[in-house]
Motif scaffolding. Sequence first.
Motif, PDB file in Angstrom:
ATOM      1  N   GLU A 195       0.858  -1.187   0.000  1.00 20.03           N
ATOM      2  CA  GLU A 195       0.000   0.000   0.000  1.00 20.03           C
ATOM      3  C   GLU A 195       0.893   1.235   0.000  1.00 20.03           C
ATOM      4  N   ILE A 196       0.744   2.060  -1.037  1.00 24.24           N
ATOM      5  CA  ILE A 196       1.578   3.260  -1.164  1.00 24.24           C
ATOM      6  C   ILE A 196       1.172   4.273  -0.095  1.00 24.24           C
ATOM      7  N   ILE A 197       2.144   4.797   0.613  1.00 27.28           N
ATOM      8  CA  ILE A 197       1.879   5.651   1.771  1.00 27.28           C
ATOM      9  C   ILE A 197       1.165   6.943   1.372  1.00 27.28           C
ATOM     10  N   GLU A 198       1.601   7.575   0.277  1.00 24.47           N
ATOM     11  CA  GLU A 198       1.074   8.906  -0.036  1.00 24.47           C
ATOM     12  C   GLU A 198      -0.319   8.907  -0.645  1.00 24.47           C
ATOM     13  N   ASN A 199      -0.799   7.748  -1.143  1.00 26.39           N
ATOM     14  CA  ASN A 199      -2.136   7.750  -1.755  1.00 26.39           C
ATOM     15  C   ASN A 199      -2.997   6.531  -1.427  1.00 26.39           C
ATOM     16  N   LYS A 200      -2.482   5.609  -0.611  1.00 27.50           N
ATOM     17  CA  LYS A 200      -3.223   4.419  -0.152  1.00 27.50           C
ATOM     18  C   LYS A 200      -3.604   3.463  -1.285  1.00 27.50           C
ATOM     19  N   CYS A 201      -2.956   3.583  -2.456  1.00 32.03           N
ATOM     20  CA  CYS A 201      -3.240   2.673  -3.569  1.00 32.03           C
ATOM     21  C   CYS A 201      -2.521   1.347  -3.320  1.00 32.03           C
ATOM     22  N   GLU A 202      -3.278   0.258  -3.233  1.00 34.70           N
ATOM     23  CA  GLU A 202      -2.701  -1.048  -2.918  1.00 34.70           C
ATOM     24  C   GLU A 202      -2.570  -1.885  -4.183  1.00 34.70           C
ATOM     25  N   GLY A 203      -1.441  -2.560  -4.315  1.00 35.38           N
ATOM     26  CA  GLY A 203      -1.214  -3.438  -5.455  1.00 35.38           C
ATOM     27  C   GLY A 203      -0.395  -4.649  -5.050  1.00 35.38           C
ATOM     28  N   MET A 204      -0.237  -5.561  -6.009  1.00 30.49           N
ATOM     29  CA  MET A 204       0.448  -6.830  -5.750  1.00 30.49           C
ATOM     30  C   MET A 204       1.836  -6.842  -6.387  1.00 30.49           C
ATOM     31  N   VAL A 205       2.820  -7.338  -5.618  1.00 31.20           N
ATOM     32  CA  VAL A 205       4.137  -7.662  -6.170  1.00 31.20           C
ATOM     33  C   VAL A 205       4.240  -9.181  -6.175  1.00 31.20           C
ATOM     34  N   ARG A 206       4.314  -9.773  -7.365  1.00 31.05           N
ATOM     35  CA  ARG A 206       4.422 -11.234  -7.475  1.00 31.05           C
ATOM     36  C   ARG A 206       5.762 -11.699  -6.913  1.00 31.05           C
ATOM     37  N   ILE A 207       5.766 -12.860  -6.309  1.00 30.77           N
ATOM     38  CA  ILE A 207       6.974 -13.369  -5.644  1.00 30.77           C
ATOM     39  C   ILE A 207       8.139 -13.510  -6.633  1.00 30.77           C
ATOM     40  N   ARG A 208       7.790 -13.867  -7.893  1.00 36.78           N
ATOM     41  CA  ARG A 208       8.843 -14.044  -8.910  1.00 36.78           C
ATOM     42  C   ARG A 208       9.457 -12.711  -9.362  1.00 36.78           C
ATOM     43  N   GLU A 209       8.776 -11.592  -9.022  1.00 36.84           N
ATOM     44  CA  GLU A 209       9.259 -10.261  -9.417  1.00 36.84           C
ATOM     45  C   GLU A 209      10.365  -9.742  -8.478  1.00 36.84           C
ATOM     46  N   ILE A 210      10.514 -10.386  -7.322  1.00 34.70           N
ATOM     47  CA  ILE A 210      11.498  -9.914  -6.337  1.00 34.70           C
ATOM     48  C   ILE A 210      12.822 -10.615  -6.643  1.00 34.70           C
ATOM     49  N   LYS A 211      13.724  -9.870  -7.252  1.00 36.11           N
ATOM     50  CA  LYS A 211      14.887 -10.481  -7.901  1.00 36.11           C
ATOM     51  C   LYS A 211      16.129 -10.592  -7.015  1.00 36.11           C
ATOM     52  N   ASP A 212      16.137  -9.950  -5.825  1.00 41.06           N
ATOM     53  CA  ASP A 212      17.390  -9.925  -5.049  1.00 41.06           C
ATOM     54  C   ASP A 212      17.670 -11.229  -4.306  1.00 41.06           C
ATOM     55  N   ASP A 213      16.727 -12.177  -4.373  1.00 38.64           N
ATOM     56  CA  ASP A 213      16.920 -13.478  -3.722  1.00 38.64           C
ATOM     57  C   ASP A 213      15.795 -14.395  -4.195  1.00 38.64           C
ATOM     58  N   TYR A 214      15.876 -15.672  -3.806  1.00 38.30           N
ATOM     59  CA  TYR A 214      14.771 -16.595  -4.075  1.00 38.30           C
ATOM     60  C   TYR A 214      13.934 -16.671  -2.802  1.00 38.30           C
ATOM     61  N   TYR A 215      12.675 -16.213  -2.892  1.00 35.38           N
ATOM     62  CA  TYR A 215      11.840 -16.103  -1.693  1.00 35.38           C
ATOM     63  C   TYR A 215      10.788 -17.207  -1.620  1.00 35.38           C
ATOM     64  N   THR A 216      10.550 -17.659  -0.393  1.00 35.47           N
ATOM     65  CA  THR A 216       9.452 -18.604  -0.134  1.00 35.47           C
ATOM     66  C   THR A 216       8.586 -18.048   1.003  1.00 35.47           C
ATOM     67  N   PHE A 217       7.354 -18.507   1.031  1.00 35.04           N
ATOM     68  CA  PHE A 217       6.388 -18.019   2.026  1.00 35.04           C
ATOM     69  C   PHE A 217       6.511 -18.823   3.313  1.00 35.04           C
ATOM     70  N   ASP A 218       6.718 -18.120   4.420  1.00 34.60           N
ATOM     71  CA  ASP A 218       6.762 -18.752   5.742  1.00 34.60           C
ATOM     72  C   ASP A 218       5.480 -18.382   6.476  1.00 34.60           C
TER      73      ASP A 218
END
Length: 725
Positions: free
Chosen positions: A658-681
């Motif tokens: 959720e963007i702080i300045e306008n409260k617009c909420e969106g999704m970041v897909r797990i595969r889009e986060i490139k700095d590591d391989y992420y799993t859900f805990d």
Amino acid sequence: MSKKFHKAGKKQKDFSAKIFKILSQDPNKTFNYKQIAAALELNDTKSRNEIIKELGYLTSKEKIQEVERGKFKIIAKTEYYEGTIDMTSRKTGYLISPDLEHDVFIPFQNLNHALDGDKVRAYVYNRRSSRRPEAEVLEILERARTEFVGVLDVQKNFAFLTTANAKMYTDIFIPKDKIGEAKDGDVVLVRMDDWPKKADSPFGEVVKVLGRPGEHDTEIHAILAEYGLPYDFPIEVEAYAKKLDTSITAEEIAKRRDMRDTLTFTIDPKDAKDFDDALSFKVLENGNYEIGIHIADVSHYVQEGTILEEEAYKRATSVYLVDRVVPMLPEVLSNFACSLRPHEEKYTFSAVFELNDKAEILNQWFGRTVTYSDQRFAYEEAQHIIETKSDTIPDEISLTGAAYQVPAEIVNATLKLDELAKIMRRKRMANGAISFDKVEVKFKLDDNDEPTGVYFKVAKDANHLIEEFMLLANRKVAEFIGKQKKTFVYRIHDEPNEDKLINLQTVISKFGYSLNFKSRDSISKSLNTLLEDVNGKKEQNLVDTLAIRSMSKAVYSTENIGHYGLAFDYYSHFTSPIRRYPDVMAHRLLQHYLDGGKSVSEEDYEEKCVHSSQMENMAANAERDSVKYMQVKYMQDHKDQEFLGVISGVTEWGIYVEIIENKCEGMVRIREIKDDYYTFDEKQYALVGEMSHNLLQLGDEVYVKVKNADLVKKQLDYHFIRRNE
């Protein structure tokens, strides 16, 4: 051996469902194996022998009974339930029934054409075993809806409707002769006419073409159509309303308490057109204050048995979308005849109280009145008086755009009302009321309804002033009738669900907050402390939203259980009849009882309460969708901009930001986060980097950019840029 038996049992269960379905459709009828085989369209000897064997097995398990030799009938047991379907986005559902302790899972193959919200009769398997119970829909008792909005996909000889609703698991097939004037890619409203037993998709017909996807009016009309809400009035209703006598007559004034000489004014949002309520103020000879809460007398114009009444009941509420209001009443009433406009006489229904300096109620009076509004204030103008004690309204907040001076008596009245409201609010909080002042997202729109900016509406003293006196009227009217033990329309709010509070505790603990579960009183106090502590913090909107979700939903009912959130034993809605049908009912009932009438039918009014609650819920969903649509539209023009946001949700497929300045909420897909391989805990409610062991969890600040802004699906996707270290 037990393993083999378990497998056999599963097979039997699967075959049982088909027999149960046939027998349950007519519980009083007996069937022989030939009739069952015919119903299942099985005519080979092997299948018939299977049916005979299955009938014997089910009889031995006392699931069915052999009434006479070779004739079988279902045994009506508690495994059969009526309830509603709650679909997931994964083509599975749950049976929700008041007779079941928990919701029961329904796999896709057991839905048997049931859709989200449908009322069904179902059979529950394994209810008493250790295995997870499952249900199968046996009969659809009532469709929740038969009209759907979506985009039309036209082929050579037919078309399909595809909806953006994740819970609608099927397309709708439309024969060529039922497409009408619609073209490929149009957003349309389709009525579902039939769903043949063996068909994969239901059959439908195009009812209305709403326009092209992404166009502003198309999308707003699609939101309304999605919830079955109208966007214009039938011609005959408009014509009826225009013919009403809206003049103020001496004959009618004679039947009412004349309060036109008492100082009266309204405080509303600056863009309001329908003014439901006004306050009057008078200092009495004994030094106390006579304060009137004057409400538009809608029931004077909207008479029972008229088409105007039918339309108002059907709508039950006004719908406030981002760019427009879809009113409950035609404009001639909502914005003119009923609206308490400045410098006009109006028929009103009033609650008049005598209060002392401690805001204690010494006397009360309810009845029909005639009033005259001396002044109209915007909230900003009243707030300026409260904050500065000044009688001059500066041009930058003035409704007229020019600075002006407020008469001394109105300034004094505003300041005294504010003082009394603050005392009432403190008392309410001390009694256990919960202070939900959630930030509202608002948009600055240009002449073409394009969003040019986002701002937040925050409740201030002027808002609380009006709120407290409206609460006073609503509470005292409900108490006046409730203590007489007569049928009335209450606004009720049950205690929060403990499981939801525990979930809330899990989330807020990550930010260092906690709830006290010791007693009802300690829960209320700790909730208020939480809401105060998060005020102005980055996690405020997230915590506010989760706290509201942990609460039960307020509804209308003839059965009074009080209002938990307000800490009132009696509460009703009396103060907004221009935009809420339950308030019209409250006015009618109050006058009926003031006239000495007997208690009315509880059953009739309960039905109206249920309808009003359902319509309120649909309107709220439509309003939410319109905000989401406008947020997506706004973000389309900011694709190159980096935004700082807060992680507001974590799932196995990604994070919500959720963007702080306008409260617009969106999704970041797990595969889009490139700095590591992420799993859900699941235990940490976080994404965990496999190599770095970095956590992405609720409340973390991250930078994002817009990846995709889908107006039709009202969905935002973000690119993940980096954490805010």
